[in-house]
Design a protein around this motif. Structure first.
Motif, mmCIF file in Angstrom:
data_model
loop_
_atom_site.group_PDB
_atom_site.id
_atom_site.type_symbol
_atom_site.label_atom_id
_atom_site.label_comp_id
_atom_site.label_asym_id
_atom_site.label_seq_id
_atom_site.Cartn_x
_atom_site.Cartn_y
_atom_site.Cartn_z
ATOM 1 N N LEU A 1 8.985 -3.296 -3.841
ATOM 2 C CA LEU A 1 9.402 -1.907 -3.589
ATOM 3 C C LEU A 1 8.867 -0.970 -4.673
ATOM 4 C CD1 LEU A 1 11.000 -0.136 -1.646
ATOM 5 C CD2 LEU A 1 13.048 -0.587 -3.000
ATOM 6 N N ASP A 2 8.851 -1.442 -5.913
ATOM 7 C CA ASP A 2 8.373 -0.579 -7.003
ATOM 8 C C ASP A 2 6.858 -0.436 -7.015
ATOM 9 O OD1 ASP A 2 10.898 -0.078 -7.943
ATOM 10 O OD2 ASP A 2 10.906 -1.789 -9.316
ATOM 11 N N SER A 3 6.160 -1.490 -6.599
ATOM 12 C CA SER A 3 4.699 -1.491 -6.744
ATOM 13 C C SER A 3 3.986 -1.068 -5.468
ATOM 14 C CB SER A 3 4.228 -2.893 -7.155
ATOM 15 O OG SER A 3 4.777 -3.869 -6.288
ATOM 16 N N GLY A 4 4.663 -1.172 -4.323
ATOM 17 C CA GLY A 4 4.021 -0.790 -3.065
ATOM 18 C C GLY A 4 4.369 -1.749 -1.952
ATOM 19 N N THR A 5 5.131 -1.281 -0.959
ATOM 20 C CA THR A 5 5.537 -2.161 0.131
ATOM 21 C C THR A 5 5.436 -1.412 1.456
ATOM 22 O OG1 THR A 5 7.158 -3.897 0.639
ATOM 23 C CG2 THR A 5 8.050 -1.683 0.300
ATOM 24 N N ILE A 6 4.995 -2.106 2.497
ATOM 25 C CA ILE A 6 4.876 -1.513 3.830
ATOM 26 C C ILE A 6 5.656 -2.376 4.804
ATOM 27 C CG2 ILE A 6 3.311 -0.932 5.739
ATOM 28 C CD1 ILE A 6 1.111 -0.430 3.688
ATOM 29 N N ALA A 7 6.589 -1.754 5.533
ATOM 30 C CA ALA A 7 7.365 -2.479 6.538
ATOM 31 C C ALA A 7 6.918 -2.035 7.931
ATOM 32 C CB ALA A 7 8.855 -2.212 6.354
ATOM 33 N N HIS B 1 6.307 -9.454 -6.169
ATOM 34 C CA HIS B 1 6.312 -8.719 -7.434
ATOM 35 C C HIS B 1 4.999 -8.942 -8.192
ATOM 36 C CE1 HIS B 1 7.125 -8.360 -11.794
ATOM 37 N NE2 HIS B 1 7.795 -7.279 -11.420
ATOM 38 N N ASP B 2 4.568 -10.203 -8.260
ATOM 39 C CA ASP B 2 3.350 -10.531 -9.008
ATOM 40 C C ASP B 2 2.114 -9.948 -8.322
ATOM 41 O OD1 ASP B 2 5.022 -11.866 -10.695
ATOM 42 O OD2 ASP B 2 4.460 -13.877 -10.026
ATOM 43 N N LEU B 3 2.096 -9.955 -6.998
ATOM 44 C CA LEU B 3 0.963 -9.353 -6.282
ATOM 45 C C LEU B 3 0.936 -7.848 -6.557
ATOM 46 C CD1 LEU B 3 1.066 -11.284 -2.873
ATOM 47 C CD2 LEU B 3 -0.699 -11.423 -4.649
ATOM 48 N N GLY B 4 2.123 -7.233 -6.574
ATOM 49 C CA GLY B 4 2.195 -5.809 -6.895
ATOM 50 C C GLY B 4 1.604 -5.520 -8.266
ATOM 51 N N GLY B 5 1.846 -6.431 -9.211
ATOM 52 C CA GLY B 5 1.301 -6.274 -10.552
ATOM 53 C C GLY B 5 -0.215 -6.320 -10.570
ATOM 54 N N GLU B 6 -0.798 -6.888 -9.536
ATOM 55 C CA GLU B 6 -2.259 -6.970 -9.421
ATOM 56 C C GLU B 6 -2.813 -5.833 -8.572
ATOM 57 O OE1 GLU B 6 -4.159 -9.234 -10.940
ATOM 58 O OE2 GLU B 6 -2.474 -10.305 -11.836
ATOM 59 N N VAL C 1 2.223 -5.051 -0.500
ATOM 60 C CA VAL C 1 2.752 -6.127 0.330
ATOM 61 C C VAL C 1 3.217 -5.580 1.676
ATOM 62 C CG1 VAL C 1 4.604 -7.842 0.536
ATOM 63 C CG2 VAL C 1 3.378 -7.562 -1.642
ATOM 64 N N VAL C 2 2.784 -6.229 2.747
ATOM 65 C CA VAL C 2 3.163 -5.852 4.108
ATOM 66 C C VAL C 2 4.097 -6.917 4.659
ATOM 67 C CG1 VAL C 2 2.302 -5.296 6.423
ATOM 68 C CG2 VAL C 2 0.867 -4.850 4.407
ATOM 69 N N SER C 3 5.187 -6.506 5.324
ATOM 70 C CA SER C 3 6.039 -7.483 5.986
ATOM 71 C C SER C 3 6.775 -6.815 7.141
ATOM 72 C CB SER C 3 7.005 -8.141 5.000
ATOM 73 O OG SER C 3 7.566 -9.302 5.572
ATOM 74 N N GLY C 4 7.748 -7.522 7.722
ATOM 75 C CA GLY C 4 8.333 -7.073 8.976
ATOM 76 C C GLY C 4 9.789 -6.666 8.908
ATOM 77 N N LEU C 5 10.327 -6.559 7.679
ATOM 78 C CA LEU C 5 11.698 -6.080 7.479
ATOM 79 C C LEU C 5 12.745 -6.941 8.187
ATOM 80 C CD1 LEU C 5 13.000 -3.749 5.843
ATOM 81 C CD2 LEU C 5 13.070 -2.411 7.930
ATOM 82 N N ALA C 6 12.408 -8.200 8.454
ATOM 83 C CA ALA C 6 13.420 -9.099 9.000
ATOM 84 C C ALA C 6 14.294 -9.614 7.860
ATOM 85 C CB ALA C 6 12.760 -10.265 9.730
ATOM 86 N N ALA D 1 -0.479 6.930 1.216
ATOM 87 C CA ALA D 1 -1.568 6.514 0.320
ATOM 88 C C ALA D 1 -1.592 5.006 0.123
ATOM 89 C CB ALA D 1 -1.430 7.220 -1.032
ATOM 90 N N LEU D 2 -0.454 4.339 0.400
ATOM 91 C CA LEU D 2 -0.433 2.879 0.254
ATOM 92 C C LEU D 2 -1.449 2.211 1.173
ATOM 93 C CD1 LEU D 2 3.409 2.110 0.028
ATOM 94 C CD2 LEU D 2 1.740 2.245 -1.838
ATOM 95 N N LEU D 3 -1.768 2.875 2.298
ATOM 96 C CA LEU D 3 -2.701 2.285 3.269
ATOM 97 C C LEU D 3 -4.114 2.167 2.701
ATOM 98 C CD1 LEU D 3 -1.511 4.154 6.473
ATOM 99 C CD2 LEU D 3 -1.245 1.718 5.971
ATOM 100 N N ASP D 4 -4.354 2.874 1.611
ATOM 101 C CA ASP D 4 -5.699 2.891 1.048
ATOM 102 C C ASP D 4 -5.895 1.822 -0.015
ATOM 103 O OD1 ASP D 4 -7.970 4.218 1.690
ATOM 104 O OD2 ASP D 4 -7.885 5.578 -0.035
#
Lengths: 365, 365
Positions: B158-164, B132-137, B141-146, B104-107
């Motif tokens: 991680l709490d608000s929504g993260t995609i690796a 964290h602040d973007l999650g609050g909005e 957040v998307v990133s590459g797990l490096a 559902a994060l993809l939506d």
């Protein structure tokens, strides 16, 4: 270098209370000489509905010239000789400047470096290095002789060419700890002042000083400027004059970087080194310092009598909120020259205020 | 969530050597289904003058699907279901992805945060706070797990929504020290992989991974990127996809700030906090993720036979230097669909290379 024959009349004109740089230029454009303008002032002020200003006396002007000569300074007259064309482009360019030192520096490309008085040691080192590197490229550095970034910029360019524009008179050392630096610059660089010799700098003088820094330079580099600081005013004046605005970025975690980062967000060019500055100002070649604005006419070119109905229409259009002169001309339906004359009369009568961006307002009675 | 009925055929198509995302999309557009495309490959490759590629077997595809299921992952099919529309906008969008976690994060609105693996502690703290602040909005957040910035960005969101998005298979932990973090993200966020389950990540996989990060997000924020780093590649891919490129500045005295400062000089938006990001991406609303590009047709829409003279003309126009497909169409004077078919044949024959920006080149014989 000898002073021009009409220097006394020009000095009397700009030192007359209520006559600012814009009224000065309008008077010269309209009456052809400072002498004729001085003679016209009483009539103009009466027509504007105010008291005749106390015109600066010949003796006071002679005293000022004597003080400047005693300080070893020369006068630069707008539109003449070495007076920088780039500076004359400003609508409110200073009609007269005193200058002490190597006047030939004015004939080279000028870049301003300004910034925080309480800058970090790293930023001061950066400013010194940038000024030094720009000097190596033949560029003369302009700054305001304040503590912090200004002082570092002067130090880095003292050998290659540095110009300090000060807020007080040419013979007044300010700030006190910069007395030796100011002497060095007068001896090896160039010191410039708009205020009469002997004037102690006041807070209101600094924005005037800043417009000269911005107006002299083809571009202004800002380093570590606090929000709402004088450096940001200089940057805004540079932008308004169509000059390149450049800023050195910093980490968002560093509060001292906020002003510059915001400038970059607002469109300033991000600068990391002298090469970036050279690249940024190269796009400005030929865009400033071109004789695009007539400094002074050889003969009077505009009407010197106003029709009463134009005066009424213009006064009706003015109020306490600043409006642009262009808009007043458009709404009045009158000739631009006729409108300007009414504004000049109101100005000399002490009833007009002039604002940034060619706006004017009428003082409430 | 069950797999689509033609998943095996789609998987066989994209896993067939020599068939990349662009040829895949062309084949589906032309033949209407993966099954029909598979049947057409031998003829197309022969007409392109090459050997028939070894088509991925049904058994191999079934094994891959089994491995993904065992890893707890689902397939996302371009143009279907939850496959992100913004990603499908890329010319070389991955035809299939495996995903594990909260689909559902993809939506939700996605912003990428990427940066140096060897970032400073201050920059990692900044990345964590920004995520964290973007999650609050409400932003995911998307990133590459490096290591470094990527890990900090995931931790902060991680709490608000993260995609690796990872470079290897969905079941391969990389880098080793991020094994626990990868498990956490699969459990509480979302893990995405393009390569088949079981694939160890190789250097060449990382630019592919980067295009997915850039393509998922409405904008990419870069923090402390070294010159010529993967983060700058992601920024370039984001710009090419018409997404917002944002960078966090730093002092010119800090070598780790050079990449980001250069990005800003090149036009990226300077970012100091989450509010700046929100402002920057607000201008992108509605510009991406709109169904502006047809993913797949319902019926075959383009010719599937080529006139021999078109093939000769197109081959004459191609050489070892990349040229744009648009230019080949223009110079050939042939129909775009006919030119694309010739390119597809050459591609399947292993004779064509596809490059960034819709360019192609012919391998020398």
């Amino acid at each position: 270098m000898s002073n021009p024959p009409d220097l006394i009349d020009r000095l009397r004109l700009i030192r007359t209370p209520g006559i600012g740089p814009i009224a000065y230029r309008q008077l010269l454009l309209r009456f052809g000489s400072a002498e004729a303008a001085l003679a016209a002032i009483p009539d103009l002020a009466r027509r504007g509905g105010g008291k005749v200003p106390a015109i600066c006396s010949k003796e006071a002007a002679q005293r000022e010239i004597g003080a400047a000569e005693k300080a070893g300074a020369h006068y630069l007259v707008m539109g003449q000789g070495l007076y920088p064309r780039a500076l004359a482009e400003l609508e409110n360019a200073p009609p007269l400047l005193t200058a002490k030192g190597n006047l030939a520096l004015l004939d080279r490309p000028l870049v301003a470096i300004v910034g925080a008085r309480n800058a970090s040691a790293a930023a001061c080192r950066f400013a010194r290095g940038l000024a030094h590197d720009l000097g190596g490229e033949g560029i003369v550095v302009v700054s305001g002789l304040a503590r912090g970034i200004d002082s570092a910029a002067h130090d880095g360019s003292l050998d290659s060419g540095t110009i300090a524009v000060i807020a007080g008179g040419i013979d007044i050392a300010y700030p006190p700890e910069n007395e030796a630096r100011q002497k060095d610059i007068a001896a090896r660089g160039l010191l410039i002042a708009e205020m009469p010799a002997g004037t102690e700098p006041r807070a209101r003088h600094f924005p005037y000083r800043n417009r000269i820094i911005a107006g002299l330079a083809v571009g202004t580099v800002v380093i570590e400027a606090a929000p709402r600081s004088g450096s940001l005013i200089t940057a805004r004046l540079a932008a308004e004059a169509g000059r390149e605005v450049m800023a050195v970025p910093g980490s968002p975690l560093d509060p001292r970087a906020q002003g510059c980062n915001q400038l970059i967000r607002d469109g300033a060019t991000l600068i990391q080194n002298a090469a970036d500055v050279i690249e940024a100002i190269s796009s400005m070649n030929g865009k400033v310092a071109s004789p695009s604005r007539a400094f002074e006419p050889h003969t009077p070119s505009a009407p010197i009598e106003t029709e009463p109905d134009v005066r009424l229409r213009v006064e009706d259009l003015l109020g306490p909120s600043p409006v642009s002169v262009d808009e007043v001309v458009r709404l009045s339906g009158a000739e631009p020259g006729a409108v300007q004359l009414v504004l000049l009369e109101l100005d000399l009568a002490g009833r007009l205020d002039r604002h940034a961006g060619g706006k004017v307002s009428l003082q409430s009675a």
